[in-house]
Design an enzyme around this catalytic site. Structure first.
Site, PDB file in Angstrom:
ATOM      1  N   PRO A  89       0.816  -1.221   0.000  1.00 59.00           N
ATOM      2  CG  PRO A  89      -0.528  -1.411   1.896  1.00 59.00           C
ATOM      3  CD  PRO A  89       0.652  -2.011   1.215  1.00 59.00           C
ATOM      4  NE  ARG A 153      -8.022  -6.932 -19.969  1.00 55.81           N
ATOM      5  CZ  ARG A 153      -8.987  -7.513 -20.667  1.00 55.81           C
ATOM      6  NH1 ARG A 153      -9.313  -8.749 -20.437  1.00 55.81           N
ATOM      7  NH2 ARG A 153      -9.613  -6.837 -21.607  1.00 55.81           N
ATOM      8  CG  ASP A 168     -10.452  -2.766 -22.688  1.00 52.43           C
ATOM      9  OD1 ASP A 168     -11.705  -2.786 -22.672  1.00 52.43           O
ATOM     10  OD2 ASP A 168      -9.739  -3.718 -22.349  1.00 52.43           O
TER      11      ASP A 168
HETATM   12  N1  4HQ Z   1      -1.143  -5.341   1.040  1.00 55.84           N
HETATM   13  N2  4HQ Z   1      -1.877  -2.696  -2.788  1.00 55.84           N
HETATM   14  C1  4HQ Z   1      -0.290  -5.892   3.305  1.00 55.84           C
HETATM   15  C2  4HQ Z   1      -1.980  -4.424   0.423  1.00 55.84           C
HETATM   16  C3  4HQ Z   1      -1.695  -3.890  -0.937  1.00 55.84           C
HETATM   17  C4  4HQ Z   1      -2.455  -2.890  -1.602  1.00 55.84           C
HETATM   18  C5  4HQ Z   1       0.028  -5.969   0.454  1.00 55.84           C
HETATM   19  C6  4HQ Z   1      -1.480  -5.765   2.387  1.00 55.84           C
HETATM   20  C7  4HQ Z   1       1.199  -6.096   1.411  1.00 55.84           C
HETATM   21  C8  4HQ Z   1       1.931  -6.810   3.601  1.00 55.84           C
HETATM   22  N3  4HQ Z   1      -0.697  -4.216  -1.753  1.00 55.84           N
HETATM   23  N4  4HQ Z   1       0.796  -6.643   2.708  1.00 55.84           N
HETATM   24  N5  4HQ Z   1      -3.537  -2.258  -1.172  1.00 55.84           N
HETATM   25  O1  4HQ Z   1      -2.956  -4.033   1.003  1.00 55.84           O
HETATM   26  O2  4HQ Z   1      -0.819  -3.498  -2.867  1.00 55.84           O
END
Ligand code: 4HQ
Length: 257
Positions: A89, A153, A168
């Protein structure tokens, strides 16, 4: 294109990759996906991949050495430096444009974290962190599958019709127009007839094209006006947008809500 996925849930990733367009591309050899079990790169009897965080606090952190060994093994196989994408994230947000760029690479590694995250020293081996959006998931597997699907894709031959991929709606930065199929009329909740718009039954292809453009631009203006700044509009679509904005500013309803 080859995509390596490093995960502690290889069966979860493999199960998803069997289905649909991506499954067919893998079966047919257009796409090569190698799912690597991080536990295969541990060196202890219990195949431990995680440990408690230094400094204390809840949850566990993925240990660096199994990840280093997994990346070393992939690099030795490829005989070239790797592009490693860590799902997180904290990463750069995935967009259609970035997915298109990634699809031109011969190879990428998708590294899936779990628990509270990955030991920060792994960042020395990471090319870029990728986020699929501002919400918290339990691990990087679902984000990796999202990245894999949208990148795959864009690889020529993965989707049957290259034209449909190029056209698209999101590739052009617009939301899609509505779609209808048979029958021409269905009954709504209170018996109201729900009909397919007459223009789609008319056989007037130029009119249908114009109607679809108006719907796509109208929906984008109503729901995602932020997209319009970066959209690649043709001359018709620019005209339609000018009209719709003028109507909106005059307070003319369009029946959208
Ligand atoms: N995670 N976008 C926690 C995500 C996530 C997201 C991946 C959760 C990594 C450790 N990854 N782990 N949103 O929420 O990419």
């Amino acid at each position: 294109m080859t995509i390596d996925v490093v995960t502690i849930f290889p069966t979860m990733v493999e199960a998803v990759l069997q289905a649909g367009v991506v499954g067919r591309a893998i079966a047919g050899g257009t796409l090569d996906v190698k799912v690597r079990d991080l536990r295969d790169f541990t060196s202890d009897r219990h195949r431990v991949v995680d440990d408690v965080p230094y400094g204390g606090g809840p949850g566990m952190v993925l240990k660096p050495e199994p990840i280093f060994r997994a990346l070393d093994a992939i690099e030795a196989e490829r005989g070239a430096p790797l592009t490693v994408l860590l799902l997180s994230p904290q990463g750069r947000r995935l967009t259609q444009a970035w997915a298109e760029e990634l699809s031109r690479a011969a190879h990428v590694v998708l590294l899936c974290g779990r628990y509270e995250g990955v030991d920060e020293r792994v960042s020395a081996r990471v090319t870029e962190e990728v986020s699929i959006g501002d919400y918290v998931l339990s691990g990087g597997e679902l984000p990796a599958l999202v990245v894999l699907d949208t990148v795959a894709r864009q690889v020529p031959g993965v989707v049957g019709d290259d034209q449909s991929v190029a056209e698209d709606s999101f590739s052009r930065g617009l939301l899609d127009h509505p779609h209808y199929t048979r029958p021409v009329e269905v009954e709504g909740r209170d018996g109201t007839p729900l009909r397919v718009p007459e223009v789609l039954l008319s056989g007037h292809h130029a009119e249908i094209r114009r109607w679809r453009k108006r719907e796509a631009v109208g929906r984008t203006l109503a729901r995602r006006p932020d997209l319009l700044a970066g959209a690649a509009l043709d001359e018709d679509e620019r005209d339609i947008l000018r009209e719709l904005v003028a109507e909106r500013d005059r307070g003319v309803g369009d029946g959208r809500d």
